[in-house]
Design a protein around this motif. Sequence first.
Motif, short mmCIF file in Angstrom:
data_model
loop_
_atom_site.label_atom_id
_atom_site.label_comp_id
_atom_site.label_asym_id
_atom_site.label_seq_id
_atom_site.Cartn_x
_atom_site.Cartn_y
_atom_site.Cartn_z
N GLU A 403 -26.15 10.93 -46.76
CA GLU A 403 -26.35 11.67 -45.51
C GLU A 403 -26.65 13.14 -45.80
O GLU A 403 -27.45 13.77 -45.11
CB GLU A 403 -25.10 11.54 -44.63
N TYR A 404 -26.00 13.68 -46.83
CA TYR A 404 -26.23 15.07 -47.23
C TYR A 404 -27.69 15.28 -47.63
O TYR A 404 -28.34 16.26 -47.22
CB TYR A 404 -25.29 15.40 -48.39
N ALA A 405 -28.23 14.37 -48.44
CA ALA A 405 -29.62 14.48 -48.88
C ALA A 405 -30.59 14.31 -47.71
O ALA A 405 -31.61 15.01 -47.64
CB ALA A 405 -29.91 13.44 -49.96
N ASN A 406 -30.27 13.40 -46.80
CA ASN A 406 -31.14 13.21 -45.63
C ASN A 406 -31.17 14.46 -44.76
O ASN A 406 -32.23 14.88 -44.28
CB ASN A 406 -30.68 12.01 -44.82
N LEU A 407 -30.00 15.06 -44.54
CA LEU A 407 -29.94 16.28 -43.73
C LEU A 407 -30.66 17.43 -44.42
O LEU A 407 -31.36 18.22 -43.76
CB LEU A 407 -28.48 16.64 -43.46
N LEU A 408 -30.53 17.54 -45.74
CA LEU A 408 -31.20 18.60 -46.47
C LEU A 408 -32.72 18.41 -46.43
O LEU A 408 -33.47 19.39 -46.37
CB LEU A 408 -30.70 18.63 -47.91
N SER A 409 -33.16 17.15 -46.43
CA SER A 409 -34.61 16.88 -46.37
C SER A 409 -35.20 17.31 -45.04
O SER A 409 -36.41 17.55 -44.94
CB SER A 409 -34.87 15.39 -46.61
N GLN A 410 -34.38 17.38 -43.99
CA GLN A 410 -34.87 17.86 -42.71
C GLN A 410 -35.06 19.37 -42.69
O GLN A 410 -35.86 19.90 -41.91
CB GLN A 410 -33.90 17.44 -41.60
N SER A 411 -34.31 20.08 -43.55
CA SER A 411 -34.42 21.54 -43.62
C SER A 411 -35.43 21.99 -44.67
O SER A 411 -36.09 23.00 -44.50
CB SER A 411 -33.05 22.16 -43.92
N VAL A 412 -35.51 21.25 -45.78
CA VAL A 412 -36.39 21.60 -46.89
C VAL A 412 -37.23 20.38 -47.24
O VAL A 412 -36.70 19.27 -47.35
CB VAL A 412 -35.59 22.08 -48.12
N LYS A 413 -38.50 20.58 -47.47
CA LYS A 413 -39.41 19.48 -47.78
C LYS A 413 -39.19 19.00 -49.21
O LYS A 413 -39.26 19.80 -50.16
CB LYS A 413 -40.85 19.93 -47.59
N PRO A 414 -38.94 17.71 -49.40
CA PRO A 414 -38.84 17.19 -50.78
C PRO A 414 -40.21 17.18 -51.45
O PRO A 414 -41.26 17.13 -50.78
CB PRO A 414 -38.29 15.77 -50.60
N VAL A 415 -40.22 17.22 -52.76
CA VAL A 415 -41.47 17.19 -53.52
C VAL A 415 -42.01 15.77 -53.53
O VAL A 415 -41.29 14.82 -53.87
CB VAL A 415 -41.26 17.70 -54.95
N ASP A 416 -43.27 15.62 -53.16
CA ASP A 416 -43.91 14.31 -53.15
C ASP A 416 -44.44 13.99 -54.54
O ASP A 416 -44.91 14.86 -55.27
CB ASP A 416 -45.07 14.30 -52.14
N SER A 417 -44.35 12.72 -54.91
CA SER A 417 -44.84 12.31 -56.24
C SER A 417 -46.34 12.55 -56.37
O SER A 417 -46.85 12.79 -57.47
CB SER A 417 -44.52 10.83 -56.48
N LYS A 418 -47.07 12.50 -55.26
CA LYS A 418 -48.51 12.76 -55.34
C LYS A 418 -48.78 14.21 -55.72
O LYS A 418 -49.70 14.52 -56.46
CB LYS A 418 -49.17 12.44 -54.00
N ASP A 419 -47.94 15.10 -55.19
CA ASP A 419 -48.08 16.51 -55.57
C ASP A 419 -47.83 16.70 -57.05
O ASP A 419 -48.47 17.53 -57.69
CB ASP A 419 -47.11 17.37 -54.76
N MET A 420 -46.89 15.92 -57.61
CA MET A 420 -46.60 16.03 -59.04
C MET A 420 -47.79 15.56 -59.86
O MET A 420 -48.12 16.13 -60.89
CB MET A 420 -45.36 15.21 -59.39
N GLY A 421 -48.45 14.48 -59.40
CA GLY A 421 -49.62 14.00 -60.11
C GLY A 421 -50.75 15.01 -60.10
O GLY A 421 -51.42 15.28 -61.09
#
Length: 1009
Positions: A403-421
């Motif tokens: 739940e902590y990670a889900n709530l943090l993802s709403q405030s900060v955008k997680p890095v997408d694997s496509k962006d890493m590629g």
Amino acid sequence: MRLTVRVIEARNIPAMDLNGFSDPYVRLQLGKQRSRTKVVKKSLSPSWEEEFIFKVDDLSEELVVSVLDEDKYFNDDFVGYIKVPISRIFDAHNKSLGNVWFSLQPKNKKSKHKECGELLLNISFSHNTSFMELNSMNDLLRKPSDVTIESPSTSFSATSNTPSPVRVEDVEKPCAQKSLAGRIAQMFNKNSDAATSKGVVDSLESPLVSDDNCEDQSSSDSFEQVMKIMEFRDQEGGIPSNLPGGLLVDQMYVIAPQHLNSLLFSPDSSFYKSWVEEQGTTELQMRPWKFENGGDSVRRVLTYVKAATRLVKASRTIEDQTYLKADGKAFAVFSSVSTPDIIYGSTFKVELLHCITPGPELSSGEQSSHLVISWRMNFLQSTMMKGMIENGARGGLKDTFDEYANLLSQSVKPVDSKDMGLNKEHILASLQAEPQSDWKLAMQYFANFTLVSSIFMGSYVLLHMWLAAPSPIQGLEFVGLDLPDSIGEFIFCGVLVLQGQRVLESISRFMQARKQKGSDHGIKAQGDGWLLTVALINGSTLAAVDSSGFCDPYVVFTCNGKTRTSSIRFQQSDPQWNEIFEFDAMDEPPSVLDVEVYDFDGPFNEATSLGHAEINFVKSNISDLADVWVPLQGKLALACQSKLHLRIFLNNTKGNNMVRNYLSKMEKEVGKKINLRSPQTNSAFQKLFGLPPEEFLINDFTCHLKRKMPLQGRLFLSARIIGFHANLFGHKTRFFFLWEDIEDIQILTPSLSSMGSPVMAITLRKGRGMDAKHGAKIQDEEGRLKFYFQSFVSYNVANRTIMALWKARSLSPEQKVQIVEEESEAKSLQSEESGAFLGLEDVTMSEVYSTVLPVPLHFFMELFAGGELDRTVMEKSGCLNYSCSPWDSENPDVYERQIYYRFDKSVSRYRGEVTSTQQKSRMSNGNGWLVEEVLTLHGVPLGDYFNLHLRYQNEDTTSKPGCSVHVFAGIAWLKSTRHVKRITKNIIENLEERLKVMFSIVEKEFAKR
């Protein structure tokens, strides 16, 4: 007064458990105050590095420090203790004993162990001076102006340009009155300002006398100021390793590390308030961040009532948070959470570690951060409910931090694997190998004392010739020949000649350096699968081995038996490469990348290794390797603190089909269907052993690990590791090692001790798998670990699976010969028209060795027969794993065979491999044999630049019994290089020595018969 006790380490602790180890921890007591350290598992020389603070009211008291051994099922074993009088510390110089080794005393005279070991402690009285240190730190950070830092009860302002005591402007009287130190100061000091200052400083520094009812006040400005002070301090330590309980959050976010740190831990963070509301937490009291232990650490305490769950009622929780690192780029916060009101709550603490590190720069140009949250259970007391408590905490923490990670993802955008590629392509496209200009290279070779002095001497001589008159002819001189007339002139001429020789050598080396080309940079990978890309950026402080104070370094990367070599950078200790190397696609993800830095000095000479490193993909997160400085190991590298700057990328081009294809291939080897495991099972397997996301489980078997006593558990097999896990009454045994670490697998016959089951004995290579040493049965004299597994439920399936996976990672010499044979047939090394080797007539052959041996020709030809003499001579001359195929008739009277062997260290520093094709035929006069050979070298510098051609002419001698042997050699160059003469000279010299050794062995073997 406060007494600070730092428990550092212990040594020579007696073994209290049956496994030959102890699980020691330290208990401290001063009056009614008690504390204890964490438990160090299976160690006789434990290290704690923990600090404790006690309040001292009576100097007649004694500090009692005891060392105990934790026992999970019975009472803890007493190891030894010491008593330190407080008065002794108070009377010491600077009121500190410093770092002192104390000998532990047994509990009584009847104790089993008389020698109880030693304990290293640092004991001192600490005075409340950290606030002054905080002000002096602010003076360094700010201009001479008033500085204000808010505390839980007061607001101070100090002037940085005066050495006078701290001035107190506004003090909240109710809060100051409740401070014991403040009331004492007011009773004995008429100066209210000084008294209040003393009371406030004590209330700020000592949590034992501070008042909890004062209103905690903190602002974003004060938090940012504390972070700046932490950043200003010199923090040499790195990010601490993850806690052993496992990872709760492992995610990258599109945000700068310092901003993510403020979002998670700033008192005014909106995210934390949202998190508290989401969890239903009430009665939150958040104290501000403040410096402790003389300003060495920053700490705050949170108290709240945690909402009730299905198993646990609502309970009061105390969370103690401490910054372990905050240098502006990386942050580490250690949290200790206690719930004393629940059942067994006083027996344990839940410890969390938040690590925030910089991530790779994204293709959009934005910064990224890597957040890792790990945990562990710290049991303060032994309890039979330990396993149940730990399992319950694990499940609760997993749900909570999901739940902590889900709530943090709403405030900060997680890095997408496509962006890493895209980021990989963006980074690699920006790398361009910078060619070294001729002017810069000329400066490196000619800007030295030798050239300057030679120019000066030459100019001086020319000027002298122009000014001086011709001397008369005398002695042995004649017209056109002017000899030195004195010893001084003779010496000067010799020095001038030597200087001229050095200048010519420098010019020659410079011209060769201009022509130097050749590296694996830019060679594209072939095939689909796991593609490994390594970008070599630059090196730092490489060891200087030349007399010029520089080196000629190049780097060799090895992965899954394939090598990639960089170009040679001349006369540089901080070389810049900017080269990209790609390895051909692999069916399974690689385990290890070996990195070796050499100073070039020929393929056979004793070249100097400037350092080496090993990058373990199993123990590293591939995202962390996108931009990494790798420290080199080795004597020279450690002395110079050498490092390499690398960027490593690992991509799977086949997607999910890669795993299915690999399992299908293994099914053919095993002879049994292997089911594809679910994502949940693979995720649990990865968390169990701390493996990266690309690791997938192939199979697992129930078996017993044989040590002193058999231990039942499960053996897990994946493409890269073999791991074992057991959980017996809460006592966990877990380890793994790589398939490449295995040297041999033997099957021992069933016995009574193995309960009638075959025993699988796995022997690791020397120095490998030391992390799994606690699971090994023995360690032999050569330092190799041996593991014994028995009582498999499905022994035949387990045996076939393990052998198939091991063979897939390590090919035998016979298999390599078979591969060479297949490649030789495909390449058609033999020309159909003449039967001679392809290109042999284009190679200039010269005689390198000739001799007459006192052995018959038929005996000498056994050297090429593949029999006992052939193998004996090759092994004694430094050829390891020698293997050859039988002679095959390609044409009438023409025979051919394939050979494979490895060089011993005495022959080649690099221990390279050799694959060769030999062809023999009768000589035209019928009086002997002609043997021709083409050798290809693998694993030596520039070995793919040439092939070595040999010709043996073996004839009967007519004058005396024996045979004459003439050996001719030539080198066919496949690529251009500036080192043609150096390599040719090096090979010919070593070839002559090797032929002498071989033929002398032939003579000795003939004499024995």
